[in-house]
Design an enzyme around this catalytic site. Structure first.
Site, PDB file in Angstrom:
ATOM      1  N   SER A 143      14.919  45.953  32.092  1.00  0.00           N
ATOM      2  CA  SER A 143      14.594  46.977  33.089  1.00  0.00           C
ATOM      3  C   SER A 143      13.092  46.944  33.330  1.00  0.00           C
ATOM      4  CB  SER A 143      14.981  48.364  32.557  1.00  0.00           C
ATOM      5  OG  SER A 143      14.366  49.365  33.338  1.00  0.00           O
ATOM      6  N   TYR A 156      15.387  54.118  25.344  1.00  0.00           N
ATOM      7  CA  TYR A 156      15.867  53.140  26.334  1.00  0.00           C
ATOM      8  C   TYR A 156      14.773  52.109  26.613  1.00  0.00           C
ATOM      9  CZ  TYR A 156      17.738  51.474  30.857  1.00  0.00           C
ATOM     10  OH  TYR A 156      18.205  50.708  31.894  1.00  0.00           O
TER      11      TYR A 156
HETATM   12  P1  NAP Z   1      26.792  51.561  34.717  1.00  0.00           P
HETATM   13  O1  NAP Z   1      27.119  51.640  36.143  1.00  0.00           O
HETATM   14  O2  NAP Z   1      26.765  52.816  33.919  1.00  0.00           O
HETATM   15  O3  NAP Z   1      27.737  50.514  33.972  1.00  0.00           O
HETATM   16  C1  NAP Z   1      27.528  50.281  32.602  1.00  0.00           C
HETATM   17  C2  NAP Z   1      28.491  49.252  32.103  1.00  0.00           C
HETATM   18  O4  NAP Z   1      28.204  49.013  30.699  1.00  0.00           O
HETATM   19  C3  NAP Z   1      29.933  49.729  32.184  1.00  0.00           C
HETATM   20  O5  NAP Z   1      30.750  48.633  32.542  1.00  0.00           O
HETATM   21  C4  NAP Z   1      30.224  50.175  30.748  1.00  0.00           C
HETATM   22  O6  NAP Z   1      31.590  50.022  30.381  1.00  0.00           O
HETATM   23  C5  NAP Z   1      29.406  49.169  29.968  1.00  0.00           C
HETATM   24  N1  NAP Z   1      29.151  49.597  28.586  1.00  0.00           N
HETATM   25  C6  NAP Z   1      28.427  50.659  28.142  1.00  0.00           C
HETATM   26  N2  NAP Z   1      28.452  50.698  26.793  1.00  0.00           N
HETATM   27  C7  NAP Z   1      29.200  49.633  26.383  1.00  0.00           C
HETATM   28  C8  NAP Z   1      29.594  49.126  25.127  1.00  0.00           C
HETATM   29  N3  NAP Z   1      29.226  49.721  23.977  1.00  0.00           N
HETATM   30  N4  NAP Z   1      30.362  47.999  25.087  1.00  0.00           N
HETATM   31  C9  NAP Z   1      30.737  47.373  26.237  1.00  0.00           C
HETATM   32  N5  NAP Z   1      30.401  47.810  27.452  1.00  0.00           N
HETATM   33  C10 NAP Z   1      29.638  48.934  27.533  1.00  0.00           C
HETATM   34  O7  NAP Z   1      25.329  50.904  34.480  1.00  0.00           O
HETATM   35  P2  NAP Z   1      24.397  50.018  35.434  1.00  0.00           P
HETATM   36  O8  NAP Z   1      23.488  50.936  36.142  1.00  0.00           O
HETATM   37  O9  NAP Z   1      25.222  49.039  36.182  1.00  0.00           O
HETATM   38  O10 NAP Z   1      23.513  49.260  34.339  1.00  0.00           O
HETATM   39  C11 NAP Z   1      23.888  47.978  33.864  1.00  0.00           C
HETATM   40  C12 NAP Z   1      22.728  47.389  33.085  1.00  0.00           C
HETATM   41  O11 NAP Z   1      21.576  47.334  33.911  1.00  0.00           O
HETATM   42  C13 NAP Z   1      22.342  48.203  31.857  1.00  0.00           C
HETATM   43  O12 NAP Z   1      21.935  47.352  30.809  1.00  0.00           O
HETATM   44  C14 NAP Z   1      21.155  49.006  32.364  1.00  0.00           C
HETATM   45  O13 NAP Z   1      20.302  49.406  31.326  1.00  0.00           O
HETATM   46  C15 NAP Z   1      20.500  47.996  33.288  1.00  0.00           C
HETATM   47  N6  NAP Z   1      19.635  48.581  34.321  1.00  0.00           N
HETATM   48  C16 NAP Z   1      20.138  49.457  35.240  1.00  0.00           C
HETATM   49  C17 NAP Z   1      19.295  49.976  36.196  1.00  0.00           C
HETATM   50  C18 NAP Z   1      19.788  50.945  37.255  1.00  0.00           C
HETATM   51  O14 NAP Z   1      18.957  51.614  37.896  1.00  0.00           O
HETATM   52  N7  NAP Z   1      21.088  51.058  37.479  1.00  0.00           N
HETATM   53  C19 NAP Z   1      17.940  49.627  36.215  1.00  0.00           C
HETATM   54  C20 NAP Z   1      17.470  48.738  35.255  1.00  0.00           C
HETATM   55  C21 NAP Z   1      18.329  48.213  34.310  1.00  0.00           C
HETATM   56  P3  NAP Z   1      32.662  51.244  30.481  1.00  0.00           P
HETATM   57  O15 NAP Z   1      32.393  51.917  31.789  1.00  0.00           O
HETATM   58  O16 NAP Z   1      33.955  50.541  30.401  1.00  0.00           O
HETATM   59  O17 NAP Z   1      32.408  52.138  29.330  1.00  0.00           O
END
Ligand code: NAP
Length: 250
Positions: A143, A156
């Site tokens: 991130s 985080y």
């Molecule tokens: P999201 O929409 O909340 O989706 C998160 C995903 O991670 C879901 O598929 C969830 O599975 C899975 N997950 C969570 N805990 C888990 C575990 N213990 N084992 C296996 N799967 C797990 O999140 P997102 O925004 O797409 O973020 C995805 C990645 O990008 C993360 O690493 C986040 O830190 C990073 N990121 C996001 C942003 C942003 O603004 N969105 C910015 C920078 C970085 P279930 O739903 O099945 O539980």
């Protein structure tokens, strides 16, 4: 059509929604067979798999909590059973929560660090053991906050900084096995996670858009395009890098 990932097999952790789902679909579009991992959203994972199959691709959904080694072992055993090989791992599974210093507990520490750091290590260990003689590509999702932290995001941000560092260490450790490992650092991206976390529609969203040179939030597809590049042979001389994918936000 140039199928950059034709014949490759990919595991994308946390691909039942959000950025992971975007990457899984983009990989399938580029010709890869994809293992869609989920922790709690079976329905979401099945929806991603069905979309891939409907578009002529191949995918399976596999439940595994990446913080549990027995689950991670099963994730890769299932991959081997169904597809017989592995070429690409995306460590994307993640959780996001604002928590100022005084609210941090042992439990919240372990939840953040285990999901992002331990989960990454357990999955990487299994992927490295399964990659063939031709090596493989690992993509870690970090991130922008790993380098530019935001107040209230101590755990985080620290977990993401650890991921940046692990990428660099492992690039050196795994290079001799022809395994490349790179980090993508997304900026704020519109996903199920940022919707359910109350970020979309909040003042924070407005502030982030205002300081983003390209003037909008990211979409999963913006991140997925860079993941396809890092997974493919187009980046065969790139390892140990961190690419910010954030519309110019640092
Ligand atoms: P999201 O929409 O909340 O989706 C998160 C995903 O991670 C879901 O598929 C969830 O599975 C899975 N997950 C969570 N805990 C888990 C575990 N213990 N084992 C296996 N799967 C797990 O999140 P997102 O925004 O797409 O973020 C995805 C990645 O990008 C993360 O690493 C986040 O830190 C990073 N990121 C996001 C942003 C942003 O603004 N969105 C910015 C920078 C970085 P279930 O739903 O099945 O539980």
């Amino acid at each position: 059509m140039d199928l950059k990932l034709n014949g490759k097999v990919a595991v994308v952790t946390g691909s039942s929604k959000g950025i992971g789902a975007g990457i899984a679909k983009a990989f399938a579009k580029a010709g890869a067979k994809v293992v869609v991992n989920y922790a709690s959203s079976k329905e979401g994972a099945e929806k991603v798999v069905n979309q891939i199959i409907k578009n002529g691709g191949s995918a399976i959904a596999v439940h595994a909590d990446v913080t549990k080694s027995s689950d991670v072992n099963r994730l890769f055993e299932e991959t081997k059973k169904v597809y017989g090989q592995l070429d690409i791992l995306v460590n994307n599974a993640g959780i996001f929560s604002f928590e100022p210093l005084e609210e941090i507990t042992e439990d919240s520490f372990h939840t953040q660090i285990n999901t992002h750091v331990l989960g990454n290590i357990l999955s990487t260990q299994k992927a490295v053991a399964m990659f063939g003689n031709g090596g493989g590509s690992i993509i870690n999702i970090s991130s922008t906050v790993s380098q530019n932290p935001v107040a209230g995001l101590i755990l985080y941000s620290a977990a993401k900084a650890a991921i940046d560092n692990m990428t660099k260490t492992l690039a050196k450790e795994l290079g001799p096995k022809k395994i490349r490992i790179n980090t993508i650092a997304p900026g704020m991206t519109e996903t199920e996670g940022t919707h359910s976390g109350g970020i979309i529609g909040s003042d924070l969203e407005k502030q982030m858009v205002a300081i983003t040179p390209l003037g909008r939030l990211g979409q999963p597809d913006d991140i997925a395009k860079v993941a396809v590049f890092l997974a493919s042979d187009d980046s065969n001389w790139v390892t140990g890098e961190r690419i910010t994918v954030a519309g110019g936000l640092l």
